[in-house]
Design a protein around this motif. Structure first.
Motif, PDB file in Angstrom:
ATOM      1  N   VAL A 104       0.446   2.754  -3.208  1.00  0.00           N
ATOM      2  CA  VAL A 104      -0.921   3.156  -3.571  1.00  0.00           C
ATOM      3  C   VAL A 104      -1.276   4.410  -2.766  1.00  0.00           C
ATOM      4  CG1 VAL A 104      -3.265   2.345  -3.919  1.00  0.00           C
ATOM      5  CG2 VAL A 104      -1.393   0.719  -3.806  1.00  0.00           C
ATOM      6  N   ASN A 105      -0.631   5.522  -3.120  1.00  0.00           N
ATOM      7  CA  ASN A 105      -0.871   6.758  -2.360  1.00  0.00           C
ATOM      8  C   ASN A 105      -1.422   7.854  -3.267  1.00  0.00           C
ATOM      9  OD1 ASN A 105       1.334   7.201  -3.855  1.00  0.00           O
ATOM     10  ND2 ASN A 105       2.657   7.901  -2.178  1.00  0.00           N
TER      11      ASN A 105
ATOM     12  N   LEU B 184      -4.205   9.099  -3.374  1.00  0.00           N
ATOM     13  CA  LEU B 184      -5.109  10.044  -2.699  1.00  0.00           C
ATOM     14  C   LEU B 184      -4.384  11.325  -2.328  1.00  0.00           C
ATOM     15  CD1 LEU B 184      -7.346   8.081  -0.195  1.00  0.00           C
ATOM     16  CD2 LEU B 184      -8.051   9.451  -2.143  1.00  0.00           C
ATOM     17  N   LYS B 185      -3.045  11.197  -2.182  1.00  0.00           N
ATOM     18  CA  LYS B 185      -2.272  12.379  -1.785  1.00  0.00           C
ATOM     19  C   LYS B 185      -1.944  13.204  -3.028  1.00  0.00           C
ATOM     20  CE  LYS B 185       1.909  13.708   0.623  1.00  0.00           C
ATOM     21  NZ  LYS B 185       3.070  13.219   1.335  1.00  0.00           N
ATOM     22  N   TRP B 186      -2.166  14.461  -2.909  1.00  0.00           N
ATOM     23  CA  TRP B 186      -1.976  15.344  -4.058  1.00  0.00           C
ATOM     24  C   TRP B 186      -0.508  15.647  -4.262  1.00  0.00           C
ATOM     25  CZ3 TRP B 186      -0.731  20.790  -4.012  1.00  0.00           C
ATOM     26  CH2 TRP B 186      -0.698  21.318  -5.328  1.00  0.00           C
TER      27      TRP B 186
ATOM     28  N   ILE C  69       0.810  -1.223   0.000  1.00  0.00           N
ATOM     29  CA  ILE C  69       0.000   0.000   0.000  1.00  0.00           C
ATOM     30  C   ILE C  69       0.843   1.272   0.000  1.00  0.00           C
ATOM     31  CG2 ILE C  69      -2.069  -1.031   1.016  1.00  0.00           C
ATOM     32  CD1 ILE C  69      -1.003   0.383   3.649  1.00  0.00           C
TER      33      ILE C  69
END
Lengths: 100, 645
Positions: free
Chosen positions: A95-96, A98-100, A92
């Motif tokens: 799989v980041n 989501l972070k801008w 994971i």
């Protein structure tokens, strides 16, 4: 008869193991298993209290939890597979997005 | 007839709306011109009707106030749109509408073929409307409305040919000259407004009748009245082009010549004189202000006259001559000779309007040439313009028995008798210069050999232009007879007519009666001698040698340069006021205050938000496990609280 607090201690240990696993492990499948562990520790608590209090409500809840857990396992594993198909990884940390 | 005073103001308003709304479509110059002139002509007829009716009344019943409607009502403060008819306002109305009508007619010929023909007549009607409000108002606020209105029209008409170049200090387009006039007037208007506030504070009312009634109870030398009158006078120096605010008037010549005649010679610039005369009762209470008025008037008269000597633009000469004559009017007001000042307003309106219109006729004939050094010999080709111009020049120079002689002589006599010998001497010297530069201009323009290029074919102007010239020249001849002084066996009709208006001021000032006829005769003889010698000198010098200016400037280089550059007043103001203001605006207000403070606040709030966001963003790591950990921590805290609590 085994006293109730034995069950509760075992359940707490299982739950904390699950929490620590979710928070620290990076492999999505292990995290998934840890979640199952937490759910089953709760199930154990329900069953223990049900037996201790002579009340079937706890056992009823366990069935609900197991049904939800089965559904969750199906969805969760599908996500993991989809993830692996896209990224060739189940780590994971990769799989980041989501972070801008 | 009194109740019809509203019509005087209404007719120009109707003309303004017809030409303003439909003028572009009408296209027929004759029709547009007739509507514009007709509106003013009708006002003139109504004014004559009221005047004739007033003549038939006993002197004390002639004044009245006609209220049209309540304009502003707020608590105890109430201002009406009301017109005050008395000897002074009807007199000014007659001058404004009468001279205005002639100049409207003249404009039909002068503006022929101009693409802004309808716009021109719209502005002219708007001007007449505003000017009539100014002179007929019964209170300061309505007067101020007219005061600002004429300023607006002045601005619009100076820059009428807005795409035309015009040369001046800091000025490249006629629009700049309009801006200059507007800005300089703004300074005066500001003082006027402060004066108006002080009047309301002191008297609790803004109507002339109540203020003058309140003034009866005040002692001479009252300090509030001193400030009120001084501030109002500063307003007058702006509108009437006196030192220190006269600089806009010469540049106002950028406008079409009928505008120079109507607004910047005959009517608008006399608004300050009218305003001071209207407040004569207040000024009588402030002898210090009166002294200021007289000194400023005398200095303006001589300063402008001396500049006029060295100008070569036909309209510039007339412009400085106007400033100088306005100085005479203020000199008269300052020594308490209000009637003489108003009398000079009228005679000046006649001969100066005629001179300006004559110069317009010349400029028209010479195809926009304004430099008198390139004229000469026009006497033969345009005789009507020549004769009317000559008569008016003699009138302004003070040749008896033309109009200017009586009014100017009365001012000089009053300056000597009620003022001082110094004021008289300054006035007399200015009169000498006036006669000199007027005849210099006439000689250079009309006499001698032609100095214009051979391809120019000057011609006499059409009759719509020459008829107003002839009428005005005739008025410049006979206009003075309403003020023939008693020593010459005259009844001095204008004195008797205006006496009730100034009675209160005259009672306050208690000027002594003068019975020294020998002295009056002597001064009169000196005036005549001055006029004749100045005129003769001007004629001889430039008849013999049109290039005399060059000879003089080589001998008296310094003085000549000083005069032809107008004492460098424009440059001085530019350096002392305009540039510092521009630099302060550019460097401090823009460079520092706007860029640093205003923009700093705006940009600062943005960067503060961004900074706080950067701090907060660190919590949003995007790692789901961190969020889960926070959920666990939160749950533990809540649980702990429940257990402890």
């Amino acid at each position: 008869m085994i006293p109730i607090h034995y069950y509760l201690i075992l359940s707490a240990v299982m739950f904390i193991t699950g929490v620590v696993g979710v928070l620290t492990r990076r492999n999505a499948i292990i995290i998934f298993m840890c979640i199952e562990l937490m759910l089953n520790s709760v199930n154990l608590t329900f069953v223990a209290f049900s037996s201790y209090l002579g009340n079937a409500t706890g056992q009823m809840f366990v069935f609900f939890v197991m049904a939800v857990a089965a559904a969750e396992a199906a969805v969760g594993l599908a996500i993991v597979i989809a993830l692996f198909r896209n990224k060739q990884t189940v780590n994971i940390n990769d799989v980041n997005i989501l972070k801008w | 007839m009194h109740q019809y005073v509203g019509l005087i103001v209404l007719f120009p308003l109707i003309g303004l709306f017809i030409n303003g709304l439909f003028g572009r479509k009408i296209k027929n110059e004759k029709l547009i011109g007739s509507i514009g002139s007709g509106a003013v002509g009708l006002s003139f007829l109504v004014a004559i009707g009221i005047f004739v009716e007033m003549l038939g009344m006993p002197a004390e019943e002639r004044g009245s106030v006609v209220t049209l409607f309540t304009w502003i009502a707020a608590g105890s403060f109430k201002v009406s749109a009301a017109y005050q008819i008395d000897q002074l306002s009807i007199f000014m109305t007659l001058v404004v509408t009468g001279v205005g009508f002639l100049i409207h007619v003249y404009s039909i010929g002068y503006m022929h073929g101009d693409r802004g023909f309808w716009r021109f007549f719209t502005y002219l009607n708007l001007f007449i409307f505003a000017m009539l409000n100014l002179v007929l108002a019964d209170n300061y606020l309505l007067m101020f409305l007219g005061w600002e209105g004429v300023g607006l029209c002045s601005y619009l008409l100076i820059g009428f040919w807005y795409d035309k170049k015009f040369d001046g200090v800091g000025i490249t387009w006629t629009g700049d000259a309009g801006n200059k006039a507007f800005w300089v007037n703004r300074i005066g208007d500001f003082a006027f407004m402060i004066g108006m506030f002080l009047i309301f504070k002191e008297f609790g009312s803004l109507t002339f009748n109540e203020v003058m009634g309140g003034a009866e109870n005040l002692a001479v030398g009252n300090s509030n009245v001193f400030w009120i009158t001084l501030l109002l006078f500063i307003g007058a120096t702006g509108k009437s082009a006196q030192i220190p605010l006269f600089i806009w008037l010469p540049d106002a010549m950028a406008g079409p010549t009928p505008v120079s005649a109507l607004i910047h010679a005959a009517t608008m610039v006399t608004a300050g004189v009218y305003m001071v005369a209207r407040n004569s009762a207040l000024y009588a209470l402030a002898p210090d202000t009166m002294m200021v008025v007289a000194v400023v008037g005398a200095l303006t008269a001589i300063m402008a006259a001396s500049i006029g000597i060295a100008q070569n633009d036909i309209k510039k000469v007339l412009a400085y001559s106007t400033v100088s004559q306005l100085g005479y009017m203020f000199l008269a007001l300052g020594v308490g000779a209000f009637t003489a000042g108003i009398f000079h307003v009228m005679t000046h309106a006649f001969f100066k309007a005629c001179l300006f219109l004559g110069s317009g006729s010349v400029i028209h004939a010479m195809h926009e040439e304004q430099d008198i050094r390139h004229m000469g010999g026009l006497k033969k080709v345009m005789p009507k313009t020549y004769w009317t111009f000559l008569i008016s020049s003699f009138a302004i120079a003070g040749f008896p028995p033309l109009a200017g002689f009586f009014s100017k002589d009365e001012i000089l006599w009053k300056a000597f008798a009620d003022g001082s010998g110094v004021l008289w001497a300054i006035g007399a010297l200015a009169a000498l210069m006036t006669a000199f530069y007027m005849l210099r201009m006439v000689t250079l323009t009309f006499e001698g050999e032609p100095r214009w290029a051979a391809d120019k074919h000057p011609h006499e102007s059409p009759s719509s232009m020459t008829i107003p010239l002839i009428v005005l020249a005739a008025l410049a001849v006979v206009g003075g007879f309403i003020g023939v002084p008693a020593v010459l066996g005259g009844g001095n009709a204008i004195h008797q007519w205006l006496h009730p208006v100034f009675a209160q001021a005259e009672k306050t000032m208690a000027l002594p009666e003068h019975h020294n006829h020998a002295l009056e005769y002597a001064l009169m003889a000196i005036s005549v001698a001055i006029a004749i010698s100045g005129a003769w000198f001007g004629y001889r010098m430039f008849k013999k040698d049109p290039e005399a200016d060059g000879r003089i400037s080589s001998k008296l280089g310094f003085i000549y340069n000083l005069l032809s550059n107008k004492y460098y007043v424009d440059e001085g103001y530019d350096g002392a006021i305009v540039q510092p203001v521009v630099k302060t605006s550019d460097r401090f207000l823009f460079g520092f205050f706007d860029v640093r403070i205003i923009d700093g606040i705006v940009n600062g709030s943005a960067s503060l938000t961004a900074w706080v966001s950067r701090l907060m963003r660190t919590a949003q790591s995007g790692v789901v496990q961190n969020y889960a950990a926070l959920i666990v921590v939160g749950t533990l805290i809540v649980l702990g609280l429940i257990i402890i609590g």
